[in-house]
Design a protein around this motif. Structure first.
Motif, PDB file in Angstrom:
ATOM      1  N   SER A  62       0.690  -1.158   0.105  1.00  0.00           N
ATOM      2  CA  SER A  62       0.001  -0.054  -0.020  1.00  0.00           C
ATOM      3  C   SER A  62       0.898   1.192   0.068  1.00  0.00           C
ATOM      4  CB  SER A  62      -1.006   0.117   1.088  1.00  0.00           C
ATOM      5  OG  SER A  62      -0.146   0.145   2.353  1.00  0.00           O
ATOM      6  N   LYS A  63       0.316   2.343  -0.265  1.00  0.00           N
ATOM      7  CA  LYS A  63       1.041   3.641  -0.350  1.00  0.00           C
ATOM      8  C   LYS A  63       1.256   4.414   1.253  1.00  0.00           C
ATOM      9  CE  LYS A  63       0.103   4.405  -5.060  1.00  0.00           C
ATOM     10  NZ  LYS A  63       1.662   4.309  -5.581  1.00  0.00           N
ATOM     11  N   LEU A  64       2.499   4.930   1.362  1.00  0.00           N
ATOM     12  CA  LEU A  64       2.519   5.838   2.768  1.00  0.00           C
ATOM     13  C   LEU A  64       3.407   7.003   1.994  1.00  0.00           C
ATOM     14  CD1 LEU A  64       3.893   3.516   5.376  1.00  0.00           C
ATOM     15  CD2 LEU A  64       1.568   4.644   5.210  1.00  0.00           C
ATOM     16  N   ILE A  71       4.122  -3.612   3.782  1.00  0.00           N
ATOM     17  CA  ILE A  71       3.923  -3.407   5.074  1.00  0.00           C
ATOM     18  C   ILE A  71       3.201  -4.654   5.615  1.00  0.00           C
ATOM     19  CG2 ILE A  71       2.389  -2.137   6.859  1.00  0.00           C
ATOM     20  CD1 ILE A  71       2.039   0.228   4.834  1.00  0.00           C
ATOM     21  N   LYS A  73       2.831  -6.581   9.470  1.00  0.00           N
ATOM     22  CA  LYS A  73       2.173  -6.502  10.689  1.00  0.00           C
ATOM     23  C   LYS A  73       2.343  -7.802  11.809  1.00  0.00           C
ATOM     24  CE  LYS A  73      -1.023  -2.852   9.033  1.00  0.00           C
ATOM     25  NZ  LYS A  73      -2.341  -2.646   8.796  1.00  0.00           N
ATOM     26  N   VAL A 114       7.727  -1.234   7.809  1.00  0.00           N
ATOM     27  CA  VAL A 114       7.483  -0.648   6.584  1.00  0.00           C
ATOM     28  C   VAL A 114       8.472  -0.552   5.728  1.00  0.00           C
ATOM     29  CG1 VAL A 114       7.067   1.658   5.402  1.00  0.00           C
ATOM     30  CG2 VAL A 114       5.981   0.847   7.462  1.00  0.00           C
ATOM     31  N   GLY A 178       4.517   9.947   6.161  1.00  0.00           N
ATOM     32  CA  GLY A 178       3.244   9.181   6.159  1.00  0.00           C
ATOM     33  C   GLY A 178       2.802   7.979   7.226  1.00  0.00           C
ATOM     34  N   ALA A 179       4.001   7.429   7.604  1.00  0.00           N
ATOM     35  CA  ALA A 179       4.043   6.375   8.371  1.00  0.00           C
ATOM     36  C   ALA A 179       3.748   6.813   9.898  1.00  0.00           C
ATOM     37  CB  ALA A 179       5.189   5.603   8.515  1.00  0.00           C
ATOM     38  N   LYS A 180       4.409   8.064  10.184  1.00  0.00           N
ATOM     39  CA  LYS A 180       4.021   8.849  11.325  1.00  0.00           C
ATOM     40  C   LYS A 180       2.560   9.089  11.663  1.00  0.00           C
ATOM     41  CE  LYS A 180       8.362  11.245  12.377  1.00  0.00           C
ATOM     42  NZ  LYS A 180       9.316  12.368  12.124  1.00  0.00           N
ATOM     43  N   GLU A 181       1.848   9.423  10.411  1.00  0.00           N
ATOM     44  CA  GLU A 181       0.374   9.611  10.469  1.00  0.00           C
ATOM     45  C   GLU A 181      -0.391   8.347  10.434  1.00  0.00           C
ATOM     46  OE1 GLU A 181      -2.951  12.001   7.627  1.00  0.00           O
ATOM     47  OE2 GLU A 181      -0.778  12.383   7.388  1.00  0.00           O
ATOM     48  N   GLU A 182      -0.129   7.515   9.518  1.00  0.00           N
ATOM     49  CA  GLU A 182      -0.977   6.334   9.571  1.00  0.00           C
ATOM     50  C   GLU A 182      -0.655   5.555  10.671  1.00  0.00           C
ATOM     51  OE1 GLU A 182      -3.505   3.666   7.700  1.00  0.00           O
ATOM     52  OE2 GLU A 182      -2.840   5.537   7.151  1.00  0.00           O
ATOM     53  N   PHE A 183       0.671   5.346  11.304  1.00  0.00           N
ATOM     54  CA  PHE A 183       0.875   4.284  12.393  1.00  0.00           C
ATOM     55  C   PHE A 183       1.381   5.061  13.591  1.00  0.00           C
ATOM     56  CE2 PHE A 183       1.643   1.812   8.387  1.00  0.00           C
ATOM     57  CZ  PHE A 183       0.364   0.982   8.506  1.00  0.00           C
TER      58      PHE A 183
END
Length: 332
Positions: A62-64, A71, A73, A114, A178-183
């Motif tokens: 997916s996109k970040l 990605i 988990k 990621v 993007g990762a800071k926002e998404e995760f």
């Protein structure tokens, strides 16, 4: 540890890789000396080993920040806290099954991983497979093979010229933001972002673990007033671990501020002990940066990247390097 030299701990010692005869090439990175440049990339940086039998990646793409990422988990995420781990690959890139399986291994240890497409859909050209060349190769066939090797080397050099810090770092920053926002939960759980890198990606883990000038290398404009100097960016990573780096320079190590573990290969022409690791170690010691450098002997460059090997020593060293890298980020 058996067969391996460990260079002290925080401050630590030196490291390196497997001998190979190759002519020095001009580095595509401005400021590198010819000795630092060395051979640009090896087969292990650009070609996958066979994937372990029966194993299939379990993550998703997916996109970040507008960048494609693999990605993966932990199975109990988000019900149990996870830490965010940025994994940067060698030239084979984020679509490589071995790289995806490597990311899955870290995910099984409690990390939300990621792994970005740091090459913008342009992975390294595959190396020419020389394994089937016979000892009685004809003169004409030998000429053809040498020509193919020359073309491969040229293609890799051209590829490297397309993927300089000026191109790669801004892309990585998009992924990080993007990762800071998404995760945000995983970032908070770990108190920051962790990073691991292999081959090409190792250089960028070191850079992201350092305090770097906020200038052109970050996709930004060089300050016009040199007297003011350039603003500094704090390290992106809380801690990092790398294996058999390529294109790494002593200047990269001189900038390190976060704890770093380095798995290297003895006599590695792609990461010079004299020109890179020894002065880099001394700089980290002087800067009081926690670090460890471990030298693995009798293994090839690229040994730590997941893949099937017949050699029991390589398999053992691969497992050991993973354990050391995992242990380092777990302890920080």
């Amino acid at each position: 540890m058996a067969d391996n030299d460990i260079a002290t701990r925080a401050p630590e010692s030196d490291a390196q890789e497997k001998p190979a005869e190759a002519a020095a090439v001009q580095s595509v990175f401005p400021g590198d000396t010819p000795a630092q440049a060395g051979p640009s990339m090896g087969d292990h940086c650009t070609t996958d080993r066979p994937a372990p039998t029966g194993e299939k990646p379990s993550g998703d793409v997916s996109k970040l920040g507008g960048v494609d990422c693999y990605i993966t988990k932990p199975s109990d995420y988000p019900h149990s806290p996870s830490k965010l781990l940025l994994l940067l690959t060698g030239g084979t890139g984020y679509k490589s099954a071995n790289n995806q399986l490597q990311a899955d291994k870290y995910a099984s240890e409690g990390y939300l991983v990621v792994m970005p497409d740091q090459f913008d859909n342009d992975p390294a050209p595959n190396s020419v497979d020389m394994a089937e060349v016979q000892a009685d190769t004809s003169w004409l066939e030998s000429i053809k093979l040498k020509t193919a090797e020359g073309i491969k080397s040229f293609m890799i050099d051209m590829w490297l010229a397309r993927h300089t810090p000026e191109k790669v770092l801004p892309l990585l920053h998009k992924v990080v933001e993007g990762a800071k926002e998404e995760f945000a939960d995983a970032v908070a759980s770990g108190g920051g972002i962790y990073g691991v890198g292999y081959c090409f990606g190792a250089k960028y883990i070191v850079i992201l673990a350092g305090e770097q000038p906020d200038t052109v290398a970050w996709g930004q404009t060089q300050p016009k007033d040199e007297e003011q100097g350039s603003a500094k960016k704090a390290p992106v990573l809380k801690a990092g671990a790398i294996a058999h780096a390529t294109m790494l320079t002593k200047e990269d190590l001189e900038g390190v501020k976060s704890p770093v573990y380095i798995a290297a290969v003895k006599d590695d022409p792609l990461c010079s002990e004299d020109e890179v690791l020894t002065p880099g170690r001394r700089a980290m010691e002087n800067n009081k940066v926690e670090h460890e450098i471990q030298v693995f002997s009798g293994v090839p460059h690229g040994f730590a990247v997941l893949g099937d090997y017949d050699d029991a020593k390589i398999k053992q060293s691969q497992a050991q390097a993973f354990g050391q890298m995992l242990g380092w980020i777990q302890s920080h």
